[in-house]
Design an enzyme around this catalytic site. Structure first.
Site, PDB file in Angstrom:
ATOM      1  N   SER A  49       0.695  -1.430   0.176  1.00 27.39           N
ATOM      2  CA  SER A  49       0.247   0.284   0.189  1.00 27.39           C
ATOM      3  C   SER A  49       0.983   1.417   0.075  1.00 27.39           C
ATOM      4  CB  SER A  49      -0.625   0.202   1.226  1.00 27.39           C
ATOM      5  OG  SER A  49      -1.581   1.218   1.404  1.00 27.39           O
ATOM      6  N   TYR A  59      -1.438   0.024  10.206  1.00 28.27           N
ATOM      7  CA  TYR A  59      -2.156  -1.175   9.000  1.00 28.27           C
ATOM      8  C   TYR A  59      -0.502  -0.142   8.113  1.00 28.27           C
ATOM      9  CZ  TYR A  59      -3.803  -1.632   4.601  1.00 28.27           C
ATOM     10  OH  TYR A  59      -3.968  -1.657   2.963  1.00 28.27           O
TER      11      TYR A  59
END
Length: 200
Positions: A92, A105
């Site tokens: 990401s 995350y």
């Protein structure tokens, strides 16, 4: 999806497994031939880093990071035995620029980027390529809490030069390149598909 593929003349099999469990991963891969693996399991915890419960920390680490390590190890050994293969880890842009209140995350995705490069370096000599996709904000069920909230969405878009959220299909082209022969000399790459987010 497997049913749709089979009905249209292709061949597909859907398997249920726990990607955080080494035995489950090994069982799923056992006895199967494959050239491509895309590691895309992940969950997120949204909240202040200082107040993250230990249980949530461990769950995100296991699902988003440990799963990539387990599947890459098992897949890599199978590919080593057959002489070639391509692995793509879905990281990401948060692995480069941590998202606000998305500490765990973001930490796991930074680790996935590092893991990708480490495996790529070790597996290059056995013709197993390991690369990563770094998506920006994408209109998926996973990201619904961000992209469906108008205030958050508008704030996010101020950092995206293309001024829009990606569609899921827009991630496919980069993955297709990475797993194809067009990328035969590409390993350890981390491709941003983010509408220019990391350039802003």
């Amino acid at each position: 999806l497997a049913e749709e593929i089979n009905a249209s003349g292709g061949e597909a099999e859907a398997l249920r497994l726990d990607v955080t469990n080494a035995a489950s991963v090994a069982e799923a891969f056992e006895g199967r031939c494959f050239d491509i693996v895309v590691n895309n399991a992940g969950i997120a915890f949204n909240g202040p880093a200082l107040d993250t419960p230990e249980q949530d920390w461990r769950q995100v680490i296991d699902t988003t990071l440990t799963s990539v390590q387990l599947c890459t190890q098992v897949a890599g050994r199978h590919m080593r035995d057959q002489g070639a293969g391509s692995i793509v880890n879905v990281a990401s842009v948060n692995g480069i620029v941590p998202g606000a209140f998305q500490a765990i995350y973001s930490i796991t995705k930074a680790a996935v980027i590092s893991m990708t490069k480490a495996f790529a370096k070790e597996c290059a000599s056995i013709d197993v390529r390991v690369n990563a996709l770094l998506p920006g904000a994408t209109d998926t069920r996973f990201a619904a809490a961000l992209v469906k909230n108008e205030a958050i969405r508008n704030q996010l878009l101020t950092h995206v030069p293309m001024n829009r959220i990606a569609e899921p299909d827009e991630m496919a082209g980069a993955v297709l390149y990475l797993v194809s022969n067009a990328a035969s000399y590409t390993t350890g790459a981390c491709i941003n598909v983010d509408g220019g987010y990391l350039t802003a």
